[in-house]
Scaffold this motif. Structure first.
Motif, PDB file in Angstrom:
ATOM      1  N   SER A 110      20.677  40.987  39.479  1.00 27.05           N
ATOM      2  CA  SER A 110      21.368  42.056  40.220  1.00 27.05           C
ATOM      3  C   SER A 110      22.173  42.968  39.308  1.00 27.05           C
ATOM      4  CB  SER A 110      22.292  41.440  41.275  1.00 27.05           C
ATOM      5  OG  SER A 110      23.424  40.824  40.673  1.00 27.05           O
ATOM      6  N   GLN A 111      22.539  42.491  38.124  1.00 25.71           N
ATOM      7  CA  GLN A 111      23.339  43.295  37.200  1.00 25.71           C
ATOM      8  C   GLN A 111      22.484  44.191  36.307  1.00 25.71           C
ATOM      9  OE1 GLN A 111      26.865  43.361  37.440  1.00 25.71           O
ATOM     10  NE2 GLN A 111      26.048  42.368  39.266  1.00 25.71           N
ATOM     11  N   LEU A 112      21.161  44.034  36.367  1.00 23.22           N
ATOM     12  CA  LEU A 112      20.296  44.878  35.547  1.00 23.22           C
ATOM     13  C   LEU A 112      20.424  46.347  35.923  1.00 23.22           C
ATOM     14  CD1 LEU A 112      17.039  42.708  35.332  1.00 23.22           C
ATOM     15  CD2 LEU A 112      18.803  43.047  33.582  1.00 23.22           C
ATOM     16  N   LYS A 113      20.744  46.634  37.185  1.00 21.89           N
ATOM     17  CA  LYS A 113      20.896  48.039  37.590  1.00 21.89           C
ATOM     18  C   LYS A 113      22.045  48.703  36.841  1.00 21.89           C
ATOM     19  CE  LYS A 113      23.859  46.894  41.571  1.00 21.89           C
ATOM     20  NZ  LYS A 113      23.980  46.930  43.045  1.00 21.89           N
ATOM     21  N   HIS A 114      23.112  47.947  36.556  1.00 20.07           N
ATOM     22  CA  HIS A 114      24.225  48.513  35.796  1.00 20.07           C
ATOM     23  C   HIS A 114      23.873  48.643  34.313  1.00 20.07           C
ATOM     24  CE1 HIS A 114      26.781  48.317  39.274  1.00 20.07           C
ATOM     25  NE2 HIS A 114      26.648  47.008  39.374  1.00 20.07           N
ATOM     26  N   ILE A 115      23.075  47.703  33.811  1.00 18.29           N
ATOM     27  CA  ILE A 115      22.635  47.790  32.419  1.00 18.29           C
ATOM     28  C   ILE A 115      21.724  49.001  32.217  1.00 18.29           C
ATOM     29  CG2 ILE A 115      21.308  46.629  30.598  1.00 18.29           C
ATOM     30  CD1 ILE A 115      23.927  45.252  31.102  1.00 18.29           C
ATOM     31  N   THR A 165      23.405  54.471  28.885  1.00 16.97           N
ATOM     32  CA  THR A 165      23.920  53.287  29.590  1.00 16.97           C
ATOM     33  C   THR A 165      23.189  52.030  29.129  1.00 16.97           C
ATOM     34  OG1 THR A 165      24.470  54.615  31.541  1.00 16.97           O
ATOM     35  CG2 THR A 165      24.248  52.248  31.860  1.00 16.97           C
ATOM     36  N   PHE A 166      21.875  52.156  28.973  1.00 22.61           N
ATOM     37  CA  PHE A 166      21.090  51.005  28.527  1.00 22.61           C
ATOM     38  C   PHE A 166      21.519  50.559  27.128  1.00 22.61           C
ATOM     39  CE2 PHE A 166      17.384  49.369  26.183  1.00 22.61           C
ATOM     40  CZ  PHE A 166      17.165  48.214  26.923  1.00 22.61           C
ATOM     41  N   ALA A 167      21.790  51.512  26.248  1.00 22.02           N
ATOM     42  CA  ALA A 167      22.224  51.174  24.888  1.00 22.02           C
ATOM     43  C   ALA A 167      23.550  50.424  24.917  1.00 22.02           C
ATOM     44  CB  ALA A 167      22.335  52.433  24.046  1.00 22.02           C
ATOM     45  N   ILE A 168      24.472  50.890  25.779  1.00 19.63           N
ATOM     46  CA  ILE A 168      25.769  50.229  25.891  1.00 19.63           C
ATOM     47  C   ILE A 168      25.606  48.828  26.476  1.00 19.63           C
ATOM     48  CG2 ILE A 168      28.010  50.276  27.058  1.00 19.63           C
ATOM     49  CD1 ILE A 168      27.814  53.348  26.964  1.00 19.63           C
ATOM     50  N   GLY A 169      24.861  48.730  27.574  1.00 19.84           N
ATOM     51  CA  GLY A 169      24.693  47.441  28.240  1.00 19.84           C
ATOM     52  C   GLY A 169      23.945  46.430  27.395  1.00 19.84           C
ATOM     53  N   ALA A 170      22.835  46.855  26.798  1.00 20.69           N
ATOM     54  CA  ALA A 170      22.054  45.938  25.965  1.00 20.69           C
ATOM     55  C   ALA A 170      22.845  45.534  24.728  1.00 20.69           C
ATOM     56  CB  ALA A 170      20.733  46.593  25.561  1.00 20.69           C
ATOM     57  N   GLY A 171      23.554  46.507  24.126  1.00 23.25           N
ATOM     58  CA  GLY A 171      24.355  46.186  22.942  1.00 23.25           C
ATOM     59  C   GLY A 171      25.479  45.219  23.260  1.00 23.25           C
ATOM     60  N   ALA A 172      26.165  45.460  24.389  1.00 18.94           N
ATOM     61  CA  ALA A 172      27.254  44.562  24.785  1.00 18.94           C
ATOM     62  C   ALA A 172      26.726  43.166  25.093  1.00 18.94           C
ATOM     63  CB  ALA A 172      27.983  45.135  25.996  1.00 18.94           C
ATOM     64  N   THR A 173      25.566  43.092  25.755  1.00 17.58           N
ATOM     65  CA  THR A 173      24.983  41.794  26.078  1.00 17.58           C
ATOM     66  C   THR A 173      24.634  41.017  24.809  1.00 17.58           C
ATOM     67  OG1 THR A 173      24.049  42.696  28.130  1.00 17.58           O
ATOM     68  CG2 THR A 173      23.128  40.620  27.319  1.00 17.58           C
ATOM     69  N   ALA A 174      23.984  41.699  23.873  1.00 18.00           N
ATOM     70  CA  ALA A 174      23.616  41.039  22.620  1.00 18.00           C
ATOM     71  C   ALA A 174      24.857  40.574  21.860  1.00 18.00           C
ATOM     72  CB  ALA A 174      22.796  41.996  21.752  1.00 18.00           C
ATOM     73  N   PHE A 175      25.887  41.422  21.837  1.00 22.78           N
ATOM     74  CA  PHE A 175      27.118  41.047  21.133  1.00 22.78           C
ATOM     75  C   PHE A 175      27.787  39.841  21.781  1.00 22.78           C
ATOM     76  CE2 PHE A 175      31.787  41.361  21.185  1.00 22.78           C
ATOM     77  CZ  PHE A 175      32.042  41.116  19.842  1.00 22.78           C
TER      78      PHE A 175
END
Length: 594
Positions: free
Chosen positions: A150-155, A183-193
């Motif tokens: 459900s959080q993929l929409k925000h990513i 937004t994807f760059a921020i979300g994916a980067g934050a997730t990886a970090f």
């Protein structure tokens, strides 16, 4: 005084509270506060509520648990599973972002608190034992997957929706062409970090010569670092103008305590979801609390935990929050950081209150993708595929219940998944209890021990048959016992005595008593005497209140060996043919109840 102390555990541990204990609690509170601030904001958004509601649900509830809770390490507050259940329940009654939606969430917290309090005062903490661990594990695993999806929409920065896995995935695919790549760059980067911070940062810091305590704090502060960096980046580069969705303005200050108004239709509509949230929240909390308490040789009181969690939820409602419970990750962090008493929760509440007073203006530029990343990393730690494999190998029945719970939660809905899990737990318990393990037993040569004839080399006679039942007798298995006894008698025309061996029978209810009376009557008509052996004292006391013992065609023996020696001396002598002194024929037991 004892009555008051029972409901206010703080009067117990508070008497020995000293500076050293306070220091440990303060250190733990600092670490948990750092962890809880971004989690509170994220879980509020998961519940479909304004971000500040998560902070409100992390202040007074912690103080209430400090007063009424018994766990020294449990960290109460918003959690992912309850947030998802809140969104599912309230979303059926109001649209997200409306005052009605927030009001319904507050009422849900109040109802949950009232239900938990009532259960606590009625001492219903044992109900947690009725939910099987595989079913609860399956529900939490499915919820973790559902929340992460459900959080993929925000990513991705797209307006997807849905309550089931299929609905969410279909919505994401339909809006895939609208992905905001920033937004994807921020979300994916934050997730990886955050994954790296959780798994590898502490080890890296230790290799660089950092102290264990500092490395632990910095690793736990990973979400705070992600929040700070992405918030500053969004403000500096004006990402809001480029389509990146931000949290927006968060009201500064603390809420005014007040109870929600009474709306009978709303309260009635939320009563069912409130009960489910209460049960799931309690089971999750008490499991965590018992695990952590065992590590320090402490104990918790499940009934008082109900009261502590009930008070916490009522406090959440009073302060404009939503349902809360004990969080697994935060509690483990709290425990590892040295929390010695529930006062650590009160210190954490002070930290969250200070954040609500002074830090909220700094969070208006926080990207929602960062909070989504925080949620994804947190909930995926709840997903336990290894448990599914272990359960499949160990018990196919438990695996079936677990698998059904996972599938229903993912593809039908959270509330249906909870109900299904509870129903499966009870059905599995009743099924197993209705078919208790029963064994025909014989005596091991040279001993007075009786074992299963199918597993051991034992001596048995033709005229006496001993049936051991390894379960309490009640309405669900009474008929099964009757059928088993009649089957054994029909297979042995030479049988003269049947002995029901009862070392594992802790209770016999009225239905089972009627079955025993029926067995006694039918065996008497067939010329077979019915005996009992090794009956426990409390069970014997209950049987003496009926006419069963007077009508019993046989006798009640203190031990199974006494029964065999009395009813079949020849077999008893054969069993002791190794030179051991032959047992004398012993009378039926007429001594004191054991």
């Amino acid at each position: 005084m004892k009555f008051i102390q029972r409901y206010l555990p703080i009067l117990d541990w508070g008497r020995t509270y000293d500076r050293a204990t306070a220091t440990g609690d303060l250190v733990a509170a600092v670490i948990v506060t750092i962890m809880l601030i971004p989690q509170s904001l994220a879980y509020a958004l998961l519940a479909g509520l304004p971000a500040e509601v998560g902070l409100y649900a992390s202040i007074l509830p912690l103080v209430a648990y400090t007063l009424f809770g018994t766990s020294r390490a449990l960290a109460v507050g918003p959690v992912a599973v309850v947030s998802l259940m809140t969104a599912s329940a309230v979303g059926e009654l109001a649209a997200q972002g409306t005052p009605e939606y927030l009001g319904a969430a507050i009422v849900l917290a109040l109802l949950s608190g009232i239900i938990l309090l009532v259960m606590g005062f009625l001492r219903l903490g044992f109900l947690a034992n009725l939910l099987s661990h595989p079913v609860i594990s399956g529900f939490i695993t499915a919820s973790g997957l559902l929340i992460a999806t459900s959080q993929l929409k925000h990513i991705l920065g797209i307006p997807a929706s849905g309550h089931t896995l299929i609905e969410i995935l279909q919505s994401i695919l339909q809006h895939a062409h609208e992905i905001n790549w920033l937004t994807f760059a921020i979300g994916a980067g934050a997730t990886a970090f955050l994954f790296w911070a959780r798994k590898g940062l502490k080890k890296r810091l230790l290799r660089l010569g950092s102290g264990v305590f500092l490395a632990d704090i910095l690793a736990k502060a990973g979400p705070v670092a992600a929040v700070a960096v992405t918030t500053l980046g969004a403000a500096f580069f004006g990402l809001a103008d480029k389509g990146v969705r931000l949290v927006g303005d968060i009201p500064q200050g603390l809420p005014t305590p007040q109870l929600p108004g009474f709306d009978s239709k709303l309260w009635l509509a939320l009563a069912g979801p409130a009960l489910l949230i209460s049960v799931i929240g309690f089971v999750e909390s008490v499991s965590i609390a018992q695990t952590l308490a065992a590590k320090r040789r402490q104990r918790i009181d499940p009934d008082q935990e109900l009261i502590g969690l009930g008070a916490s939820n009522i406090a959440s409602a009073v302060s404009g929050g939503y349902p809360v419970t004990g969080g697994f990750a935060r509690s483990v962090v709290n425990f590892d950081a040295g929390a010695a008493t529930p006062a650590a929760g009160a210190f954490t509440a002070v930290g969250i209150a200070l954040a609500a007073l002074f830090l909220t203006p700094l969070l208006s530029n926080l990207p929602q993708a960062t909070l989504a990343a925080t949620i994804i990393v947190a909930v995926l730690s709840l997903v336990d595929f290894a448990a599914i494999k272990r359960t499949f190998i160990y018990s196919k029945a438990d695996f079936s219940a677990m698998a059904v719970t996972i599938l229903v939660t993912l593809f039908v809905g959270v509330e249906t998944g909870v109900v299904t899990g509870v129903a499966l737990s009870l059905a599995l318990h009743l099924y197993r209890s209705s078919r208790p393990h029963m064994a025909v037993v014989g005596v091991i040569p040279g001993t007075e021990h009786f074992r299963n004839v199918d597993r051991h080399k034992v001596v048995t006679g033709d005229s006496v048959l001993t049936l051991r039942v390894d379960e309490s007798l009640f309405f669900a298995n009474a008929r099964f016992l009757e059928d088993r006894v009649y089957q054994l008698v029909a297979e042995r025309p030479e049988l003269k005595h049947i002995v029901l061996m009862c070392p594992a029978v802790n209770a016999i209810d009225a239905s089972a008593l009627e079955s025993l009376e029926a067995i006694n009557h039918r065996l008497s008509e067939a010329g077979v005497q019915f005996h009992l052996s090794e009956v426990k004292g409390p069970v014997m006391d209950r049987l003496k209140r009926s006419d069963f013992l007077q009508e019993l065609s046989g006798q009640v023996f203190l031990s199974q060996y006494d029964a065999l020696s009395t009813l079949d001396p020849l077999t008893s002598h054969i069993a002791n043919g190794d030179g051991k002194k032959d047992p004398a024929k012993t009378p039926a037991w007429t001594g004191p109840v054991i």
